[in-house]
Scaffold this active site. Sequence first.
Site, mmCIF file in Angstrom:
data_model
loop_
_atom_site.group_PDB
_atom_site.id
_atom_site.type_symbol
_atom_site.label_atom_id
_atom_site.label_comp_id
_atom_site.label_asym_id
_atom_site.label_seq_id
_atom_site.Cartn_x
_atom_site.Cartn_y
_atom_site.Cartn_z
ATOM 1 N N LEU A 199 32.262 -38.487 -2.571
ATOM 2 C CA LEU A 199 31.117 -38.248 -1.685
ATOM 3 C C LEU A 199 30.079 -37.342 -2.340
ATOM 4 O O LEU A 199 29.513 -36.460 -1.700
ATOM 5 C CB LEU A 199 31.575 -37.654 -0.344
ATOM 6 C CG LEU A 199 32.492 -38.531 0.510
ATOM 7 C CD1 LEU A 199 32.911 -37.794 1.772
ATOM 8 C CD2 LEU A 199 31.817 -39.846 0.867
ATOM 9 N N CYS A 200 29.854 -37.546 -3.636
ATOM 10 C CA CYS A 200 28.846 -36.753 -4.343
ATOM 11 C C CYS A 200 27.976 -37.666 -5.209
ATOM 12 O O CYS A 200 27.657 -37.340 -6.354
ATOM 13 C CB CYS A 200 29.485 -35.650 -5.170
ATOM 14 S SG CYS A 200 30.855 -36.164 -6.220
ATOM 15 N N GLY A 201 27.633 -38.818 -4.653
ATOM 16 C CA GLY A 201 26.738 -39.724 -5.352
ATOM 17 C C GLY A 201 27.358 -40.293 -6.612
ATOM 18 O O GLY A 201 28.553 -40.607 -6.670
#
Length: 293
Positions: free
Chosen positions: A90-92
């Site tokens: 969930l950090c690109g």
Amino acid sequence: MPSLKSFKLRINSVKSTRKITSAMKMVAAAKLRRAQQSAEAARPYSERMRRMVSGLAAGQAGMPGAPKLLAGTGRDQVHLLIPCTADRGLCGALNSSIVRDTRRLAQELIAQGHTVKFLPVGRKGRDVLKRDFGSQIAGEFTGIGRKGVRYAEAAPVAEKIVELFAAGEFDVATLIFNRFKSAMTQVVTRQQVVPFPLPEAAETASGPRAVPIFEPDEGKILGELLPRNLAVQTFQALLESAASEQGARMTAMDSATRNAGDMIDRLTLKYNRTRQANITKELIEIISGAEAL
């Protein structure tokens, strides 16, 4: 056409997701502030350490009895790649960019006839590399930086690198990590740490300067400083990766929150149109029935 109930369920589901992404954005923003301060505060020390070791190494390169971490093995056959990724997603594209660059470098080295090994730091990089290069994993480290990256967590990574080098497992080691620029910009960086890279000619030919006298001799000082410099550079890479992770997660969650809001607006518009169409249909049915009587 979907029913009104299905629209309501989707709207409520997206609203719940928006609450989660908004909360994650705020948590990442709070963590980013601390991680950024730590990374920026450590940069002058690591850069000064590198410059000091470079100055010593320039005079010791090629001399008999030079430390092995400086002289190397004399070969360039086996390369150890150390990708630094996060334990969570969930950090690109933060983790995928490191894995992509690691794969690219590994494929280039293999095409040139070199042997490649991996020492992944972080669960995301480890999981992907194990699928593609399972037999070439020389070790792994996970769970670093859960409460902020500490030097005590970076030291075992450096010790493992020195241990593998002393055992003759590799000839060249390269750190691959994201250098933090801003919350929206992280730069994939490759840094050779073993053997210690000698300074460029432009760095050493900057004009006349005083020649220091060392006590004890330069070789003994380098023997102590090179392992410590390796730990410091590894620590700096982990700090940069931690700050990059929080910045990328904050940006990704902000984008997800805005996208969820846009989706809620679109679903609400469709819900209202469907509801209006149903009401109009019911009115037409009532009027038609009344006229039929």
